[in-house]
Design a protein around this motif. Structure first.
Motif, PDB file in Angstrom:
ATOM      1  N   ARG A 384     -33.932  16.556   7.455  1.00  0.00           N
ATOM      2  CA  ARG A 384     -33.918  16.736   8.915  1.00  0.00           C
ATOM      3  C   ARG A 384     -32.490  16.805   9.460  1.00  0.00           C
ATOM      4  N   TYR A 385     -31.513  16.237   8.730  1.00  0.00           N
ATOM      5  CA  TYR A 385     -30.126  16.249   9.206  1.00  0.00           C
ATOM      6  C   TYR A 385     -29.518  17.652   9.157  1.00  0.00           C
ATOM      7  N   PHE A 386     -30.075  18.535   8.331  1.00  0.00           N
ATOM      8  CA  PHE A 386     -29.560  19.910   8.325  1.00  0.00           C
ATOM      9  C   PHE A 386     -30.636  20.925   8.732  1.00  0.00           C
ATOM     10  N   GLY A 387     -31.613  20.438   9.520  1.00  0.00           N
ATOM     11  CA  GLY A 387     -32.574  21.347  10.148  1.00  0.00           C
ATOM     12  C   GLY A 387     -33.817  21.650   9.360  1.00  0.00           C
ATOM     13  N   TYR A 388     -34.093  20.881   8.302  1.00  0.00           N
ATOM     14  CA  TYR A 388     -35.289  21.164   7.507  1.00  0.00           C
ATOM     15  C   TYR A 388     -36.536  20.600   8.182  1.00  0.00           C
ATOM     16  N   LEU A 389     -37.589  21.420   8.225  1.00  0.00           N
ATOM     17  CA  LEU A 389     -38.923  20.996   8.642  1.00  0.00           C
ATOM     18  C   LEU A 389     -39.909  21.566   7.626  1.00  0.00           C
ATOM     19  N   PRO A 390     -40.845  20.776   7.139  1.00  0.00           N
ATOM     20  CA  PRO A 390     -41.755  21.276   6.103  1.00  0.00           C
ATOM     21  C   PRO A 390     -42.627  22.414   6.610  1.00  0.00           C
ATOM     22  N   SER A 391     -43.020  23.281   5.668  1.00  0.00           N
ATOM     23  CA  SER A 391     -43.973  24.330   6.012  1.00  0.00           C
ATOM     24  C   SER A 391     -45.347  23.704   6.246  1.00  0.00           C
ATOM     25  N   GLU A 392     -46.234  24.471   6.818  1.00  0.00           N
ATOM     26  CA  GLU A 392     -47.561  23.924   7.127  1.00  0.00           C
ATOM     27  C   GLU A 392     -48.300  23.515   5.857  1.00  0.00           C
ATOM     28  N   PHE A 393     -48.150  24.318   4.812  1.00  0.00           N
ATOM     29  CA  PHE A 393     -48.830  24.006   3.555  1.00  0.00           C
ATOM     30  C   PHE A 393     -48.269  22.724   2.945  1.00  0.00           C
ATOM     31  N   THR A 394     -46.933  22.578   2.966  1.00  0.00           N
ATOM     32  CA  THR A 394     -46.311  21.367   2.437  1.00  0.00           C
ATOM     33  C   THR A 394     -46.705  20.154   3.276  1.00  0.00           C
ATOM     34  N   TYR A 395     -46.729  20.331   4.585  1.00  0.00           N
ATOM     35  CA  TYR A 395     -47.152  19.246   5.486  1.00  0.00           C
ATOM     36  C   TYR A 395     -48.573  18.785   5.151  1.00  0.00           C
ATOM     37  N   THR A 396     -49.461  19.730   4.879  1.00  0.00           N
ATOM     38  CA  THR A 396     -50.850  19.386   4.567  1.00  0.00           C
ATOM     39  C   THR A 396     -50.936  18.487   3.341  1.00  0.00           C
TER      40      THR A 396
END
Length: 689
Positions: A384-396
């Protein structure tokens, strides 16, 4: 390799000066086997039946207008490129030729490209040969373009045959160097290295000098099949011909050397790769070579070498740092070394570089697939410190894994992270979280999420509510599920659907409330304007049989038939299993003969249920008879059906019958699987003991 058509023509091998490597007669005859003589060409092109509209148009225009080649070229080109109708273009060309029209290079090119675009490469070869045989040979540039297009079909033998025909009809024609290199690559992909090697001499005969691409492609082909000796001979020939190898050439040799576990030699080759990179100007070649080196190291399990390269960066500035680290991450992830890939990220961050968000997501996703959800969560937080947000599939996968670990705090944090991701469907993100919560015994949190959705101005949809109802029922909180259902009926939420009713019925049956479930089926659903389908009835039948209410289940099935609701294979499977358990096997056989078989609605699950019922009562002979009768009727049985009977035959010590069933199994085209052999092994172990 068996040819799919008669598109072959021999290479003039007698004129080749094989002054480097002397191929044995077996190799030459093998190559000849794919290249029949010219007399063996028999192209039978289908006669195109022309629609009346096209025929009348040509007849109306007349012969005088056929000479307007620009007009007809434009029409043919439109049919091929805009309408994507190569057959219409061929029909039109056929009619035009009958009136004296001679197609030019553009006409031929349009038609062949259209056939290739439709993945009809075999027909494209046939039509090209037909044009050549009628002395309609395009210019040299067009021929090379068409050959390049035909090579996309993946049949270099047919394309080489066509090249030989072109040379025979037009001796001055010379295939381009790129096409020769692609032929070498095509033969290498088919593991026909003898043919690929002969291409070097074929191109020399036509006036080309093999380049570093030609030799490297051939070396890679030999290395791919593990023939390091032949690859080194080609490498020596390359040096004798004053062709300087590039980094990709050495990286190809490196793969074969490491595969033979010659690590010292491999280390020397790796040093040579870095040395050649320093003198090279082509960045793309350096990038490809670096990627090949990393892949080779990962493939052979030399991951520590990859980490050493990440620390020392021996390639220097010859390969961009971002590309180098990205390639290492990609290779390590493909070989499922996700923690190793995370180590590369730490090295990058230490040097002030930021990993690709796609690569970083691959690491987090891979850790989730490996079941290391806490490590994946840690990397998500760091990213998150360099702008990463998980994809929807990874989040699932991540939020579901955390819920299975009963780590609600971290699951909530992942939810909050995703809700702040720009452009996401908030309702869908909540629904994924609700489905994950169903794996926890926490009904309060399910209801709290519904409240949270309202507070955040996100209206729960039918999927949200059905997920909550299902979760509550799975947790045994049917009363709470009925309260949510009541709110849906009263209009506080969106109205229920068939899935909602089916879920409630299933929940009631799971807690033993059969009367309430039947009340929902017969009274509540019709009152609310819903009619139960096969899925709902199947749920009711399965629940009643589980509760031991076989009589009520039979009444429900009769009611289902009276209402004209067609049962499916799952319904019949449930019925067979229930009748076998609570009635007699004779009743199950009657149900099969009188009800199921006449409908034609039966599959391997139904057969398995009936076979299990017979075998449980030690009626293995009747089970065998059923197998044979089904096979005689053309039913495609699977391994499970045969394994059920073989297993029970082995338990009864009927060795002869077990092997007889396996013989019948093979005769009907079903191969014994690992389960079959395991069952038979147990039979032998029992006999030995």
């Amino acid at each position: 390799m068996k040819l799919s058509n008669s598109w072959t023509y021999p290479m003039n091998l007698s004129k080749f000066q094989l002054w480097r490597h002397f191929l044995n007669p077996k190799t030459l005859s093998s190559f000849h086997s794919h290249s029949p003589t010219k007399q063996e060409f028999k192209i039978s092109l289908p006669v195109q039946k022309v629609p009346a509209a096209e025929t009348s148009e040509i007849d109306f225009i007349g012969v005088s207008r056929v000479t307007n080649t620009t007009h007809w070229t434009r029409i043919i080109h439109k049919l091929c490129t805009v309408d994507r109708d190569a057959d219409a273009a061929l029909r039109l060309l056929h009619q035009l030729r009958r009136q004296g029209f001679l197609p030019d290079s553009l006409n031929i090119s349009s038609i062949l490209h259209a056939l290739c675009d439709a993945n009809r490469f075999s027909e494209a070869h046939d039509h090209f040969f037909a044009f050549i045989s009628r002395n309609l040979v395009p210019d040299e540039r067009t021929c090379n373009v068409l050959i390049a297009r035909l090579l996309d079909g993946g049949d270099p033998f047919c394309t080489l045959s066509l090249i030989n025909v072109l040379i025979a009809e037009k001796p001055e024609f010379v295939p381009s160097l790129v096409n020769y290199n692609r032929l070498i690559d095509g033969f290498c992909k088919l593991r026909r290295l003898e043919a690929a090697h002969l291409m070097l001499y074929h191109m020399m005969r036509r006036g080309h000098c093999p380049t570093v691409v030609s030799y490297t492609t051939l070396i890679s082909g030999y290395c791919r099949i593990g023939d390091l000796g032949a690859a080194e001979k080609v490498f020596d020939e390359m040096s004798e011909c004053a062709v300087r190898p590039n980094a990709h050439t050495y990286s190809a040799l490196l793969g074969a050397v490491l595969r033979k576990r010659e690590f010292e030699k491999g280390r020397a080759l790796m040093e040579k790769v870095w040395e050649v990179m320093a003198c090279a100007e082509d960045v793309k070649v350096n990038n490809a070579a670096f990627g090949s080196v990393i892949d080779c190291l990962c493939r052979e399990g030399l991951f520590q070498e990859v980490f050493n390269i990440a620390e020392d960066m021996p390639q220097g500035k010859n390969v961009l740092e971002e590309f180098s680290y990205g390639q290492m991450i990609d290779s390590l992830c493909r070989f499922e070394r996700y923690n190793g890939a995370a180590r590369i990220v730490y090295i990058m961050r230490k040097r002030g570089l930021t990993p690709s968000l796609v690569s970083y997501n691959s690491i987090v996703h891979g850790l989730c697939n490996d079941g290391d959800f806490l490590r994946a969560y840690q990397l998500m937080e760091e990213g998150r410190y360099f702008g990463y947000l998980p994809s929807e599939f990874t989040y699932t996968i991540l939020v579901e894994g955390l819920c299975r670990l009963n780590d609600l705090a971290k699951a909530k944090e992942v939810l909050n992270v995703m809700l702040h991701k720009p452009g996401v469907d908030r309702a869908r993100i909540y629904n994924i979280y609700l489905r994950a919560l169903c794996h926890m015994n926490n009904p309060t949190e399910l209801l709290n999420v519904l409240v949270l959705m309202f507070q955040s101005q996100c209206q729960p949809d039918i999927i949200s509510l059905n997920t909550v109802v299902k979760g509550l029922c799975v947790m045994g909180k049917v009363q709470e599920a009925l309260q949510v259902f009541g709110d849906m009926i009263r209009g506080k939420f969106c109205p229920p659907d068939n899935v909602t009713f089916t879920t409630i019925i299933h929940g009631l049956l799971n807690v033993g409330k059969a009367e309430d479930a039947l009340n929902f089926l017969y009274k509540v659903m019709p009152e609310k304007g819903f009619s139960a389908g096969a899925v709902t009835y199947t749920v009711v039948l399965r629940g009643l049989f589980k509760l031991g209410l076989a009589k009520e289940a039979m009444e429900v099935f009769s009611n289902m038939a009276c209402r004209g609701i067609a049962a499916d294979c799952i319904t019949y499977t449930v019925m067979i299993e229930g009748i076998c358990e609570y009635y007699s096997i004779d009743d199950a056989k009657k149900f099969w003969i009188n009800v199921i078989w006449p409908t034609g609605v039966h599959d391997n699950y139904v057969y398995a249920a009936l076979l299990k019922g017979l075998c449980r009562l030690d009626k293995v002979n009747e089970a065998c008879d059923l197998l044979y009768e089904l096979a005689d009727c053309g039913v495609a049985l699977n391994n499970v059906n045969y394994n059920i009977v073989i297993d029970y035959a082995c338990k009864l010590g009927l060795k002869r019958e077990a092997y007889q069933i396996m013989g019948e199994m093979r005769k009907n085209g079903v191969k014994p699987d690992s389960v079959t052999w395991r069952i038979l092994d147990k039979l032998h172990d029992t006999a030995c003991s």
